[in-house]
Design an enzyme around this catalytic site. Structure first.
Site, PDB file in Angstrom:
ATOM      1  N   LYS A  47       0.871  -1.182   0.000  1.00 34.38           N
ATOM      2  CA  LYS A  47       0.000   0.000   0.000  1.00 34.38           C
ATOM      3  C   LYS A  47       0.902   1.224   0.000  1.00 34.38           C
ATOM      4  CE  LYS A  47      -4.402   0.311   0.614  1.00 34.38           C
ATOM      5  NZ  LYS A  47      -5.319  -0.205  -0.430  1.00 34.38           N
ATOM      6  N   GLN A  81      29.970  18.595  -9.074  1.00 32.74           N
ATOM      7  CA  GLN A  81      30.523  17.254  -8.839  1.00 32.74           C
ATOM      8  C   GLN A  81      31.416  17.253  -7.598  1.00 32.74           C
ATOM      9  OE1 GLN A  81      30.056  18.623 -11.858  1.00 32.74           O
ATOM     10  NE2 GLN A  81      30.001  17.096 -13.502  1.00 32.74           N
ATOM     11  N   HIS A  93      20.321  26.160 -12.900  1.00 35.92           N
ATOM     12  CA  HIS A  93      21.164  27.172 -13.543  1.00 35.92           C
ATOM     13  C   HIS A  93      20.607  28.586 -13.355  1.00 35.92           C
ATOM     14  CE1 HIS A  93      23.306  23.929 -15.473  1.00 35.92           C
ATOM     15  NE2 HIS A  93      22.195  23.472 -16.027  1.00 35.92           N
ATOM     16  N   ASN A 101      21.355  20.808 -11.223  1.00 36.70           N
ATOM     17  CA  ASN A 101      22.035  22.100 -11.243  1.00 36.70           C
ATOM     18  C   ASN A 101      21.019  23.143 -11.681  1.00 36.70           C
ATOM     19  OD1 ASN A 101      23.896  24.127 -11.335  1.00 36.70           O
ATOM     20  ND2 ASN A 101      25.289  23.124 -12.767  1.00 36.70           N
ATOM     21  N   THR A 156      -3.648  -5.318   0.546  1.00 35.63           N
ATOM     22  CA  THR A 156      -3.006  -4.018   0.776  1.00 35.63           C
ATOM     23  C   THR A 156      -3.831  -3.204   1.765  1.00 35.63           C
ATOM     24  OG1 THR A 156      -4.060  -2.867  -1.082  1.00 35.63           O
ATOM     25  CG2 THR A 156      -2.004  -4.025  -1.547  1.00 35.63           C
ATOM     26  N   ASP A 157      -5.137  -3.477   1.814  1.00 36.85           N
ATOM     27  CA  ASP A 157      -5.952  -2.775   2.818  1.00 36.85           C
ATOM     28  C   ASP A 157      -5.525  -3.156   4.232  1.00 36.85           C
ATOM     29  OD1 ASP A 157      -8.357  -1.003   3.328  1.00 36.85           O
ATOM     30  OD2 ASP A 157      -8.827  -2.763   4.545  1.00 36.85           O
ATOM     31  N   ARG A 161      29.964  32.244  -9.943  1.00 35.15           N
ATOM     32  CA  ARG A 161      28.594  32.046 -10.423  1.00 35.15           C
ATOM     33  C   ARG A 161      27.696  31.709  -9.250  1.00 35.15           C
ATOM     34  NH1 ARG A 161      28.317  25.829 -12.930  1.00 35.15           N
ATOM     35  NH2 ARG A 161      29.125  24.852 -11.050  1.00 35.15           N
ATOM     36  N   PHE A 189      33.123  27.260 -12.555  1.00 31.84           N
ATOM     37  CA  PHE A 189      33.089  26.146 -13.510  1.00 31.84           C
ATOM     38  C   PHE A 189      33.944  26.561 -14.705  1.00 31.84           C
ATOM     39  CE2 PHE A 189      31.157  23.303 -16.760  1.00 31.84           C
ATOM     40  CZ  PHE A 189      31.469  22.108 -16.132  1.00 31.84           C
TER      41      PHE A 189
END
Ligand SMILES: O=c1[nH]c(=O)c2[nH]c(=O)[nH]c2[nH]1
Length: 304
Positions: free
Chosen positions: A17, A225, A253, A251, A62-63, A182, A165
């Protein structure tokens, strides 16, 4: 074209569930506590007949799993111990179950401040991040294995400098300009595998999160990284009972917007925050002597 003629058989299967929204209020004193969770149960075992013959003889509905999740909610202290209790119950008490995985997302709430004091029983939803726990229990007796993975997701962080970078590989399609300054922003997903179930869960969660944020903030980053590896390394250095940590970071940007066209200087002050596409950087930081992960990473919903 090759024609495949082999027998068709049932492959891996699991069921449960998914996404039970459980809110546990501790109200034994006037100062209440809240645990707001999204809980998924997943059973693996002798369930082939349900798929092959429509025979439900071994299928715990599942109940029923949902009812069990709510019944066990009275005992919730930490998400990790709640998940362990549920997984152990399904493996130990439900015959056809060979292994059980419980995945939990926890949403944090913060007390409303009234006259500078946190209110006893009123909260606002806190921050963006979601705490996650995934527990797998397998087998019994001497073959018993238990794995706990803690984590978080949607931890949105941004630093406005201290990120570079440059020096990257170029080819005829490269248009990106190198930068020494940056914006770096991400929505972090981190999952860490414990080597023990004897952990101070809340304190450790807060400590791991703080350790990662400190590294994100203070590292002069050469790339996302490097940031990911350094965050992971810092966690493993501080927590000897964490075997590995898996990090995934989009990332987000932030492109310096061209204001020169309007005769306005833009020294890293006005950006276009682009939501897609995004670089997606993923890394695992692990110990060479980490114990075997077994089925610790075999996921159910994919959300945790
Ligand atoms: O930290 C980064 N890693 C990359 O691999 C990459 N690629 C890119 O275009 N920008 C960035 N930034």
């Amino acid at each position: 074209m090759t024609e495949l003629t082999g027998k068709i058989v049932l492959g891996p299967h699991q069921y449960g569930k998914a996404e039970n929204r459980v809110v546990r209020i501790h109200r034994d004193t006037p100062r209440h506590e809240i645990r707001d969770m999204n809980v998924s149960s997943c059973l693996r075992g002798d369930f082939g007949a349900a798929h092959l013959e429509g025979d439900q003889g071994t299928v715990l509905p599942t109940d029923t799993q949902k009812q069990t999740i709510y019944a066990y909610a009275k005992g919730v202290e930490f998400v990790e111990t709640y998940a362990l209790a549920l997984a152990r119950h399904f493996v130990d008490d439900v015959e056809p179950v060979h292994s059980a995985r419980i995945e939990i997302e926890e949403y944090a709430w913060e007390r409303v401040a009234v006259d500078g004091v946190g209110h006893d029983h009123t909260w606002t939803r806190k921050g963006s991040e979601v705490r996650t726990a995934a527990v797998t229990v397998q087998g019994s007796g001497r073959a018993r294995r238990e794995w706990v993975i803690g984590g978080l997701k949607d931890l949105v962080v941004l630093k406005s400098t201290g990120s570079e970078f440059a020096g990257f590989l170029t080819d005829p399609y490269t248009v990106l300009e190198p930068t020494r300054d940056r914006v770096m922003a991400t929505s972090l997903v981190a999952k860490w595998r414990f080597t023990t179930t004897d952990v101070d869960w809340d304190v450790t969660y807060a400590g791991i999160k703080a350790t990662m944020l400190e590294r994100f903030a203070n590292l002069q980053s050469k790339a996302l990284q490097q940031t990911l590896f350094e965050m992971g390394r810092a966690v493993l250095e501080k927590y000897p009972f964490v075997a590995e940590i898996r990090l995934s970071a989009p990332n987000k940007h932030h492109f310096v917007y061209d204001l020169e066209r309007f005769g306005v200087a833009n020294d890293n002050e006005v950006f276009h925050a682009d939501d897609r596409p995004y670089g997606l950087i993923q890394a695992t930081v692990q110990r060479e002597d980490a114990p075997d992960a077994g089925i610790a990473w075999d996921a159910y919903t994919g959300a945790v």
